[in-house]
Design a protein around this motif. Structure first.
Motif, PDB file in Angstrom:
ATOM      1  N   SER A 197       5.302  10.312   0.819  1.00  0.00           N
ATOM      2  CA  SER A 197       4.869   8.995   0.345  1.00  0.00           C
ATOM      3  C   SER A 197       5.870   7.918   0.742  1.00  0.00           C
ATOM      4  O   SER A 197       5.485   6.827   1.177  1.00  0.00           O
ATOM      5  N   SER A 251       0.768   1.128  -3.886  1.00  0.00           N
ATOM      6  CA  SER A 251       1.481   2.373  -3.615  1.00  0.00           C
ATOM      7  C   SER A 251       2.854   2.412  -4.283  1.00  0.00           C
ATOM      8  O   SER A 251       3.261   3.430  -4.833  1.00  0.00           O
ATOM      9  N   TYR A 284       4.236   4.868  -7.029  1.00  0.00           N
ATOM     10  CA  TYR A 284       5.465   5.606  -6.745  1.00  0.00           C
ATOM     11  C   TYR A 284       6.447   5.495  -7.914  1.00  0.00           C
ATOM     12  O   TYR A 284       7.068   6.473  -8.299  1.00  0.00           O
ATOM     13  N   ALA A 314       0.092   7.607  -4.448  1.00  0.00           N
ATOM     14  CA  ALA A 314       0.845   6.658  -3.619  1.00  0.00           C
ATOM     15  C   ALA A 314       0.724   7.023  -2.142  1.00  0.00           C
ATOM     16  O   ALA A 314       0.600   6.135  -1.287  1.00  0.00           O
TER      17      ALA A 314
END
Length: 96
Positions: A5, A59, A63, A71
């Motif tokens: 991610s 995202s 996160y 994410a």
């Protein structure tokens, strides 16, 4: 998934720079005339930096909340627009 991610988000932030320049230069697609093809290409070029910024915000919020899978998936959404741009430029002569 945490590392993936993070890598995807960093790559998308790097892609944001040329995407912004592409959006600034996108009105030049109308030099050949305004057709459905040029409007589609124009729309995808302008949408890319906006899409990257929106998905990066979502995202990074995911996160921080430690929802790394979400994410990662949200971070990959601009890839669909990039694929659409590539597709439109390769078959753009067929569109009228």
């Amino acid at each position: 998934m945490k590392t993936c991610s993070l890598i995807v988000n960093i790559i998308m932030l790097i892609i944001l720079i040329p995407a912004a320049f592409g959006a600034m230069m996108s009105p030049f697609v109308f030099d050949s005339g305004a057709t459905r093809r040029t409007w589609l290409i124009f729309g995808t070029l302008v949408a890319l930096p906006i899409l990257i910024i929106c998905t990066q915000i979502i995202s990074w919020i995911a996160y921080v909340r430690q929802n790394y899978d979400f994410a990662f998936k949200i971070g990959l959404v601009p890839v669909l627009d990039i694929l659409m741009i590539i597709f439109l430029f390769t078959v753009s002569s067929d569109l009228k």
